[in-house]
Write a protein that holds these residues in place. Structure first.
Motif, mmCIF file in Angstrom:
data_model
loop_
_atom_site.group_PDB
_atom_site.id
_atom_site.type_symbol
_atom_site.label_atom_id
_atom_site.label_comp_id
_atom_site.label_asym_id
_atom_site.label_seq_id
_atom_site.Cartn_x
_atom_site.Cartn_y
_atom_site.Cartn_z
ATOM 1 N N ASN A 8 99.135 6.521 5.434
ATOM 2 C CA ASN A 8 99.327 6.865 6.841
ATOM 3 C C ASN A 8 99.092 8.330 7.173
ATOM 4 N N TYR A 9 98.964 9.177 6.198
ATOM 5 C CA TYR A 9 98.989 10.615 6.465
ATOM 6 C C TYR A 9 97.601 11.235 6.349
ATOM 7 N N THR A 10 97.269 12.070 7.336
ATOM 8 C CA THR A 10 95.979 12.771 7.297
ATOM 9 C C THR A 10 96.107 14.029 6.433
ATOM 10 N N ILE A 11 94.967 14.600 6.105
ATOM 11 C CA ILE A 11 94.993 15.811 5.285
ATOM 12 C C ILE A 11 95.668 16.960 6.039
ATOM 13 N N GLY A 12 95.513 16.976 7.365
ATOM 14 C CA GLY A 12 96.160 18.039 8.151
ATOM 15 C C GLY A 12 97.673 17.967 8.031
ATOM 16 N N VAL A 13 98.203 16.759 8.144
ATOM 17 C CA VAL A 13 99.654 16.567 8.043
ATOM 18 C C VAL A 13 100.138 16.943 6.646
ATOM 19 N N VAL A 14 99.404 16.487 5.637
ATOM 20 C CA VAL A 14 99.825 16.756 4.256
ATOM 21 C C VAL A 14 99.770 18.255 3.955
ATOM 22 N N SER A 15 98.713 18.922 4.399
ATOM 23 C CA SER A 15 98.621 20.358 4.110
ATOM 24 C C SER A 15 99.728 21.128 4.828
ATOM 25 N N GLN A 16 100.081 20.687 6.041
ATOM 26 C CA GLN A 16 101.202 21.337 6.744
ATOM 27 C C GLN A 16 102.517 21.122 6.017
ATOM 28 N N MET A 17 102.700 19.906 5.517
ATOM 29 C CA MET A 17 103.932 19.600 4.779
ATOM 30 C C MET A 17 104.160 20.574 3.633
ATOM 31 N N PHE A 18 103.067 20.887 2.939
ATOM 32 C CA PHE A 18 103.191 21.732 1.746
ATOM 33 C C PHE A 18 102.836 23.189 2.032
ATOM 34 N N GLN A 19 102.546 23.467 3.291
ATOM 35 C CA GLN A 19 102.188 24.836 3.692
ATOM 36 C C GLN A 19 101.066 25.397 2.819
ATOM 37 N N VAL A 20 100.057 24.559 2.648
ATOM 38 C CA VAL A 20 98.838 24.989 1.958
ATOM 39 C C VAL A 20 97.655 24.637 2.870
ATOM 40 N N THR A 21 96.500 25.114 2.516
ATOM 41 C CA THR A 21 95.327 24.791 3.328
ATOM 42 C C THR A 21 94.807 23.389 2.967
ATOM 43 N N PRO A 22 94.068 22.757 3.881
ATOM 44 C CA PRO A 22 93.429 21.483 3.527
ATOM 45 C C PRO A 22 92.515 21.613 2.312
ATOM 46 N N GLU A 23 91.918 22.801 2.124
ATOM 47 C CA GLU A 23 91.037 23.004 0.957
ATOM 48 C C GLU A 23 91.828 22.824 -0.344
ATOM 49 N N THR A 24 93.065 23.266 -0.336
ATOM 50 C CA THR A 24 93.891 23.119 -1.547
ATOM 51 C C THR A 24 94.105 21.644 -1.862
ATOM 52 N N ILE A 25 94.383 20.861 -0.834
ATOM 53 C CA ILE A 25 94.603 19.423 -1.054
ATOM 54 C C ILE A 25 93.293 18.765 -1.521
ATOM 55 N N ARG A 26 92.182 19.191 -0.915
ATOM 56 C CA ARG A 26 90.878 18.638 -1.348
ATOM 57 C C ARG A 26 90.570 19.033 -2.788
ATOM 58 N N LEU A 27 90.992 20.245 -3.168
ATOM 59 C CA LEU A 27 90.748 20.705 -4.541
ATOM 60 C C LEU A 27 91.481 19.812 -5.548
ATOM 61 N N TYR A 28 92.692 19.410 -5.232
ATOM 62 C CA TYR A 28 93.432 18.518 -6.141
ATOM 63 C C TYR A 28 92.657 17.211 -6.347
ATOM 64 N N GLU A 29 92.033 16.758 -5.284
ATOM 65 C CA GLU A 29 91.223 15.534 -5.398
ATOM 66 C C GLU A 29 89.967 15.817 -6.235
ATOM 67 N N LYS A 30 89.300 16.938 -5.916
ATOM 68 C CA LYS A 30 88.068 17.286 -6.646
ATOM 69 C C LYS A 30 88.351 17.434 -8.142
ATOM 70 N N GLU A 31 89.522 17.937 -8.466
ATOM 71 C CA GLU A 31 89.907 18.119 -9.870
ATOM 72 C C GLU A 31 90.430 16.829 -10.505
ATOM 73 N N GLY A 32 90.426 15.759 -9.753
ATOM 74 C CA GLY A 32 90.770 14.452 -10.313
ATOM 75 C C GLY A 32 92.246 14.166 -10.405
ATOM 76 N N LEU A 33 93.063 14.914 -9.650
ATOM 77 C CA LEU A 33 94.508 14.711 -9.757
ATOM 78 C C LEU A 33 95.029 13.673 -8.777
ATOM 79 N N ILE A 34 94.472 13.624 -7.589
ATOM 80 C CA ILE A 34 94.970 12.680 -6.585
ATOM 81 C C ILE A 34 93.836 11.792 -6.076
ATOM 82 N N LEU A 35 94.239 10.632 -5.587
ATOM 83 C CA LEU A 35 93.266 9.614 -5.153
ATOM 84 C C LEU A 35 93.605 9.141 -3.742
ATOM 85 N N PRO A 36 93.286 9.920 -2.718
ATOM 86 C CA PRO A 36 93.549 9.413 -1.374
ATOM 87 C C PRO A 36 92.641 8.232 -1.062
#
Ligand code: SF4
Length: 148
Positions: A8-36
Motif C-alpha cells: 500500500n505504500y509509495t516510495i514517497g511515503v516510505v522515504s518520509q517515514m525513515f527521513q531518507v531520500t527516495p534514492e536511498t530506498i531505491r538503492l536498497y532495492e538496487k543492492e538486492g536488499l528489498i523487493l517492492p
C-alpha cells in the motif's frame, strides 16, 4: 513476526517515514536488499513487511555499522533450502545453496522450485528481518547446526 504483505505504500511515503531520500530506498532495492511490488503503472509499492525490514536495514547501518554488502552477506546466510522443500539434487545445482554473498532472490540460477515464484511473497524474503538482530540470528544458526 510475519507481517501482512499488502503493498500500500509509495516510495514517497516510505522515504518520509525513515527521513531518507527516495534514492536511498531505491538503492536498497538496487543492492538486492528489498523487493517492492510494482503497481500496474510500474510504480513501486511497499508492504508493512517491507517497512519493518527497511527499519531493520536502517538499524543495521546506523547502529551496527554494517554496509550494504555486509547486509547482503547476512541475508545469504538465511537457509532458504531448509524453509522450502528442496531436494538434495536441487541443492546441488542451486546457487542460493552454494554461494554466500547474495540472498537467494538475487540469484538467477536458483532451484527449479523457485523459478516461477514471486519472491516478495516468499517465506524466505518475509523472514529477512530476522537478520536485524545479529546475535539472535547467529545463535539460531548455531542451534540449527548443532541439532543435526
Ligand atoms: S522463491 Fe525467491 S525468496 Fe523464496 S527461496 Fe526462492 S529465490 Fe529465495
Amino acid at each position: 513476526m510475519i507481517l501482512p504483505f499488502e503493498h500500500n505504500y509509495t516510495i514517497g511515503v516510505v522515504s518520509q517515514m525513515f527521513q531518507v531520500t527516495p534514492e536511498t530506498i531505491r538503492l536498497y532495492e538496487k543492492e538486492g536488499l528489498i523487493l517492492p511490488k510494482r503497481s500496474e503503472s510500474g510504480q513501486r509499492r511497499y508492504s508493512e513487511l517491507d517497512i519493518a525490514w527497511i527499519s531493520c536495514i536502517r538499524k543495521l547501518i546506523t547502529e551496527d555499522k554494517l554496509n550494504l554488502a555486509g547486509i547482503r552477506h547476512l541475508l545469504a546466510l538465511i537457509p532458504c533450502w531448509e524453509m522450502k522443500p528442496c531436494t538434495e539434487s536441487e541443492r546441488t545445482t542451486c546457487a542460493a545453496y552454494q554461494q554466500n554473498d547474495q540472498p537467494c532472490w538475487n540469484l538467477k540460477q536458483i532451484s527449479t522450485l523457485c523459478q516461477e515464484a514471486e519472491c516478495y511473497q516468499c517465506i524466505v524474503y518475509r523472514s529477512a528481518q530476522r537478520v536485524g538482530n545479529i546475535k539472535d540470528f547467529i545463535a539460531l544458526h548455531i542451534k540449527n547446526i548443532s541439532s543435526k
